[in-house]
Scaffold this motif. Structure first.
Motif, mmCIF file in Angstrom:
data_model
loop_
_atom_site.group_PDB
_atom_site.id
_atom_site.type_symbol
_atom_site.label_atom_id
_atom_site.label_comp_id
_atom_site.label_asym_id
_atom_site.label_seq_id
_atom_site.Cartn_x
_atom_site.Cartn_y
_atom_site.Cartn_z
ATOM 1 N N PRO A 237 9.937 12.313 9.544
ATOM 2 C CA PRO A 237 10.390 13.584 10.123
ATOM 3 C C PRO A 237 10.962 14.560 9.106
ATOM 4 N N ASP A 238 11.520 14.066 7.975
ATOM 5 C CA ASP A 238 12.149 14.968 7.014
ATOM 6 C C ASP A 238 11.140 15.735 6.160
ATOM 7 N N LEU A 239 9.855 15.543 6.416
ATOM 8 C CA LEU A 239 8.824 16.263 5.654
ATOM 9 C C LEU A 239 8.549 17.653 6.204
ATOM 10 N N LEU A 316 -1.146 18.776 12.548
ATOM 11 C CA LEU A 316 0.172 18.162 12.459
ATOM 12 C C LEU A 316 0.805 18.235 13.843
ATOM 13 N N GLU A 317 0.983 17.104 14.467
ATOM 14 C CA GLU A 317 1.587 17.038 15.788
ATOM 15 C C GLU A 317 3.049 16.631 15.615
ATOM 16 N N ILE A 318 3.962 17.530 15.931
ATOM 17 C CA ILE A 318 5.389 17.251 15.817
ATOM 18 C C ILE A 318 5.812 16.493 17.069
ATOM 19 N N ILE A 319 6.341 15.287 16.898
ATOM 20 C CA ILE A 319 6.578 14.418 18.049
ATOM 21 C C ILE A 319 8.052 14.030 18.168
ATOM 22 N N ASP A 320 8.437 13.674 19.395
ATOM 23 C CA ASP A 320 9.797 13.209 19.641
ATOM 24 C C ASP A 320 9.826 11.682 19.661
ATOM 25 N N ALA A 321 10.943 11.115 20.085
ATOM 26 C CA ALA A 321 11.109 9.664 20.061
ATOM 27 C C ALA A 321 10.155 8.949 21.001
#
Length: 358
Positions: A237-239, A316-321
């Motif tokens: 996630p920090d990318l 790039l799919e930004i995903i949650d938990a």
């Protein structure tokens, strides 16, 4: 402070209005979404307490709304979900509409709105450092916000006020009736289908499929994706910040998509002004803003989709938990081979550096 239980009817609009006022005094600059969550009510219920004062409940005359908005001049269109806010400023040009929804496509504003999902609308006047701010806000049956339109300095306020006057409902009570929230999580969305509106609670992959199907319908993604095979790689996630900094430095034209269960909103173009404010990652450009709560991001899915062995899309799919999509980023279609290669190399570099999860 006595908190009202959500979706309990009847409640006292007068008591709720007083609690909201006290909360705003205790926490200056508190946004209505956070206030509603604190008070355990929906945004629509909270706004309705100001009917007859700074808020006007409206009739949903969609042909009139679409015609008038197209002539209002530049507006700021806002669509959000729990963790991302997407704002684009430009002409609200409705290019196609039906009983199910509408397609808006202009110089910068690009979205698909499911009008079937919307059950109530308000005209809103609120104070701002630059004077009164006017907006048109749409809500689902459970009182959650689907889409908002804010007038800008370049908007035709005479047209806006005339529209509000024409749409004003006979019901200006301070009580807003709402339905119980759907029995599924926040990201189960309405399928973007011109023939019907459906909702699903089954598999997480439907969440991804529905997002892509909506983008295919909007012409953002190629129909080839429907028959393609996918390869998923998970990045840390920090990318997010370094990857987007590289995109900005290379002046790549990208597509950034955010949606909720009634609207998909898209920005296409370069990004420039990136800022970090606490947990929020912000893009603050002239006609586009993105606000992303990085505390909710568990990582990225790099989704490489191909047909007959030929790569057609890398996203790039930004995903949650829960591995559900918060937002989606891809390279704009039709770009030169050099830019496509640059985009692919940028992502491949992070994978090769061992920044994968699991």
């Amino acid at each position: 402070m006595n908190l009202n239980p959500i979706y309990t009817d009847p409640y006292s609009p007068q008591a709720l209005k007083q609690e909201w006022s006290e909360l705003c005094l205790a926490i200056p600059r508190l946004r209505i979404r956070e206030a509603a969550a604190t008070l355990n009510v929906s945004e629509a219920e909270l706004l309705a307490t100001e009917c007859g004062s700074t808020v006007t409940r409206l009739n949903l005359d969609w042909p009139l709304i679409f015609e008038s908005l197209s002539a209002t001049g530049p507006v700021m269109a806002l669509t959000r979900n729990d963790f991302a806010v997407h704002e684009t400023t430009g002409l609200y040009t409705v290019t196609d509409h039906s009983d199910d929804g509408c397609r808006v496509e202009s110089n910068t504003v690009n979205l698909q709105l499911l009008t079937q999902v919307i059950h109530v609308a308000f005209g809103v006047k609120e104070a701002s450092p630059n004077g009164p701010r006017f907006s048109l806000q749409f809500f689902a049956a459970d009182g959650s916000a689907i889409h908002k339109l804010y007038m800008t300095a370049a908007s035709d306020l005479k047209m806006y006020h005339a529209l509000i006057k024409q749409l004003t409902s006979a019901d200006q009570s301070q009580h807003q009736a709402i339905q119980s929230p759907p029995r599924f999580n926040r990201f189960n969305i309405a399928t973007f289908n011109s023939r019907r509106v459906t909702q699903t609670t089954t598999h997480l992959h439907r969440d991804t499929e529905d997002f892509y199907s909506g983008l295919i319908k909007m012409g953002i993604v190629s129909p080839l994706v429907e028959t393609s095979s996918s390869t998923l790689t998970f990045l840390r996630p920090d990318l997010f910040h370094p990857v987007l900094n590289k995109v900005a430095a290379q002046d790549l034209y990208i597509t950034i998509c955010v949606r909720n269960y009634g609207c998909i909103q898209v920005y296409q173009g370069p990004i420039q002004n990136i800022r970090i404010t606490g947990p929020w990652f912000n893009i603050l450009d002239e006609h586009f803003s993105l606000h992303l709560n990085t505390e909710a991001v568990s990582g990225f899915r790099v989704n490489t989709q191909s047909t007959d062995g030929k790569q057609v899309l890398k996203t790039l799919e930004i995903i949650d938990a829960n591995h559900q999509m918060i937002a989606l980023i891809l390279l704009n279609a039709g770009q030169e081979t050099d830019n496509v290669n640059l985009w692919n190399e940028l992502i491949a570099e992070e994978i090769s550096r061992g920044n994968c999860l699991g």
